[in-house]
Design an enzyme around this catalytic site. Structure first.
Site, PDB file in Angstrom:
ATOM      1  N   SER A  14       0.810  -1.222   0.000  1.00  0.00           N
ATOM      2  CA  SER A  14       0.000   0.000   0.000  1.00  0.00           C
ATOM      3  C   SER A  14       0.843   1.273   0.000  1.00  0.00           C
ATOM      4  O   SER A  14       1.840   1.392   0.711  1.00  0.00           O
ATOM      5  CB  SER A  14      -0.916   0.017   1.226  1.00  0.00           C
ATOM      6  OG  SER A  14      -1.643   1.235   1.275  1.00  0.00           O
ATOM      7  N   SER A  16      -0.833   4.162   0.658  1.00  0.00           N
ATOM      8  CA  SER A  16      -1.735   5.102   1.322  1.00  0.00           C
ATOM      9  C   SER A  16      -1.043   5.928   2.403  1.00  0.00           C
ATOM     10  O   SER A  16      -1.222   7.144   2.486  1.00  0.00           O
ATOM     11  CB  SER A  16      -2.927   4.351   1.933  1.00  0.00           C
ATOM     12  OG  SER A  16      -3.728   3.777   0.934  1.00  0.00           O
ATOM     13  N   THR A  61      -9.380  -1.876   2.561  1.00  0.00           N
ATOM     14  CA  THR A  61      -8.968  -2.586   1.353  1.00  0.00           C
ATOM     15  C   THR A  61      -9.175  -4.083   1.540  1.00  0.00           C
ATOM     16  O   THR A  61      -9.750  -4.534   2.549  1.00  0.00           O
ATOM     17  CB  THR A  61      -7.510  -2.239   0.985  1.00  0.00           C
ATOM     18  OG1 THR A  61      -7.223  -2.755  -0.315  1.00  0.00           O
ATOM     19  CG2 THR A  61      -6.520  -2.805   1.993  1.00  0.00           C
ATOM     20  N   LYS A  65     -13.733  -5.110   2.373  1.00  0.00           N
ATOM     21  CA  LYS A  65     -14.641  -4.079   1.856  1.00  0.00           C
ATOM     22  C   LYS A  65     -16.114  -4.457   2.005  1.00  0.00           C
ATOM     23  O   LYS A  65     -16.973  -3.577   2.105  1.00  0.00           O
ATOM     24  CB  LYS A  65     -14.325  -3.781   0.391  1.00  0.00           C
ATOM     25  CG  LYS A  65     -12.986  -3.093   0.177  1.00  0.00           C
ATOM     26  CD  LYS A  65     -12.761  -2.734  -1.277  1.00  0.00           C
ATOM     27  CE  LYS A  65     -11.413  -2.075  -1.475  1.00  0.00           C
ATOM     28  NZ  LYS A  65     -11.206  -1.636  -2.877  1.00  0.00           N
ATOM     29  N   ASP A 102     -14.059   4.236  -4.195  1.00  0.00           N
ATOM     30  CA  ASP A 102     -13.506   3.520  -5.351  1.00  0.00           C
ATOM     31  C   ASP A 102     -14.238   3.928  -6.622  1.00  0.00           C
ATOM     32  O   ASP A 102     -13.626   4.085  -7.683  1.00  0.00           O
ATOM     33  CB  ASP A 102     -13.643   2.008  -5.167  1.00  0.00           C
ATOM     34  CG  ASP A 102     -12.569   1.410  -4.280  1.00  0.00           C
ATOM     35  OD1 ASP A 102     -11.538   2.077  -4.054  1.00  0.00           O
ATOM     36  OD2 ASP A 102     -12.760   0.270  -3.810  1.00  0.00           O
ATOM     37  N   GLY A 126     -12.097 -10.993 -11.465  1.00  0.00           N
ATOM     38  CA  GLY A 126     -12.241 -10.895 -10.017  1.00  0.00           C
ATOM     39  C   GLY A 126     -13.671 -10.570  -9.624  1.00  0.00           C
ATOM     40  O   GLY A 126     -14.404  -9.915 -10.382  1.00  0.00           O
ATOM     41  N   GLY A 128     -14.461  -9.670  -6.066  1.00  0.00           N
ATOM     42  CA  GLY A 128     -14.465  -9.135  -4.703  1.00  0.00           C
ATOM     43  C   GLY A 128     -15.065  -7.745  -4.623  1.00  0.00           C
ATOM     44  O   GLY A 128     -15.802  -7.303  -5.510  1.00  0.00           O
ATOM     45  N   ARG A 150     -12.188 -17.334  -9.899  1.00  0.00           N
ATOM     46  CA  ARG A 150     -11.656 -18.659  -9.576  1.00  0.00           C
ATOM     47  C   ARG A 150     -12.773 -19.596  -9.154  1.00  0.00           C
ATOM     48  O   ARG A 150     -12.655 -20.811  -9.260  1.00  0.00           O
ATOM     49  CB  ARG A 150     -10.629 -18.542  -8.450  1.00  0.00           C
ATOM     50  CG  ARG A 150      -9.354 -17.800  -8.841  1.00  0.00           C
ATOM     51  CD  ARG A 150      -8.442 -17.616  -7.653  1.00  0.00           C
ATOM     52  NE  ARG A 150      -9.070 -16.808  -6.608  1.00  0.00           N
ATOM     53  CZ  ARG A 150      -8.523 -16.537  -5.438  1.00  0.00           C
ATOM     54  NH1 ARG A 150      -7.315 -17.007  -5.156  1.00  0.00           N
ATOM     55  NH2 ARG A 150      -9.160 -15.788  -4.545  1.00  0.00           N
ATOM     56  N   GLY A 228      -3.536   1.405 -11.805  1.00  0.00           N
ATOM     57  CA  GLY A 228      -4.497   1.867 -10.809  1.00  0.00           C
ATOM     58  C   GLY A 228      -4.144   3.161 -10.112  1.00  0.00           C
ATOM     59  O   GLY A 228      -4.834   3.559  -9.158  1.00  0.00           O
TER      60      GLY A 228
END
Length: 249
Positions: A14, A16, A61, A65, A102, A126, A128, A150, A228
């Site tokens: 991270s 952040s 994160t 979330k 986000d 993904g 999530g 997955r 990102g």
């Protein structure tokens, strides 16, 4: 002291803390601090808040979330619709309000990557919390999408049964998984990159490393790519506005 921080696991990748520490120094906010809080489970959140009564706000994160929502006293309508929270504001009475910033970062990143292009189909890698924000952003733009997971129960395809022709016609592909994040920089989502073309647009929500294997493989095929970082900066600044009561109402 006004304290802020990030909860998740792991947090070694991270940026952040560095971002906000630099921001506080630049803006002369010597009584502000930002730290990383790697929680073994979301059940450790109440203890963290009790230990740090001066915590004013948190970012959230992977992998919390969605799990964090049950600890919140209020959730913004947009975060509720997305089904994920990545920003928490602590109220004066120690209540917790959840938001999703986000989506703000994603809107900016998609605009930067796509420009005037309008892909007819998209693939989201993904399923999530970050993926849920991507799904919301693409739905806003009217771009149909399929999910790759997955877990066969969570997506339209798994990485083992993803048809090559789906990759070929999905001109926007978003990596919303943590695959390729530092320190696992040699990893990439298992998709047939041979079907990527110069008409493809690849967005990776990962920003560390700056060029992931996913983006590198796309770039080798002539695709338009974006990491990102734009999303990270925009969501961080949106979180800052929320913590200071300056969010758009």
């Amino acid at each position: 002291m006004r304290r802020f921080g990030l909860i998740g696991r792991p947090l070694g990748h991270s940026a952040s803390a560095a971002y906000f520490t630099e921001k506080f120094a630049r803006e002369g906010l010597s009584d502000h601090a930002y730290a990383l809080y790697e929680l073994p489970s979301i059940e450790a959140l109440p203890g963290l808040l009790e230990q740090h009564p001066d915590l004013c706000g948190l970012n959230v994160t992977i992998p919390y979330k969605r799990e964090v929502i049950r600890y919140l006293n209020a959730v913004s309508p947009e975060a509720r619709a997305i089904g994920a929270v990545n920003c928490i504001r602590r109220t004066p009475d120690k209540g917790l309000e959840g938001f999703n910033t986000d989506i703000i970062g994603l809107r900016e990143a998609l605009s930067e990557l796509l420009g005037l292009a309008e892909p007819e189909e998209a693939l989201i890698l993904g399923t999530g919390g970050a993926s849920q924000a991507v799904q919301y952003a693409l739905a806003e733009r009217g771009i149909p999408f399929a999910l790759v997971s997955r877990d066969a129960a969570k997506g339209n395809y798994t990485y083992d049964n993803l048809p090559c022709e789906v990759v070929g016609r999905s001109r926007l592909i978003v990596n919303a998984s943590p695959v390729g994040t530092y320190p696992n920089v040699d990893e990439a989502p298992r998709i047939p990159y041979a079907y990527i073309t110069p008409e493809h647009y690849l967005l990776d929500l990962v920003y560390n490393p700056e060029v992931t294997r996913f983006l590198d493989y796309g770039r080798q095929r002539g695709a338009h790519v974006l990491n990102g970082r734009t999303m990270f900066v925009e969501q961080a600044e949106a979180s800052w506005r929320i913590w200071n009561g300056l969010e758009e109402r």
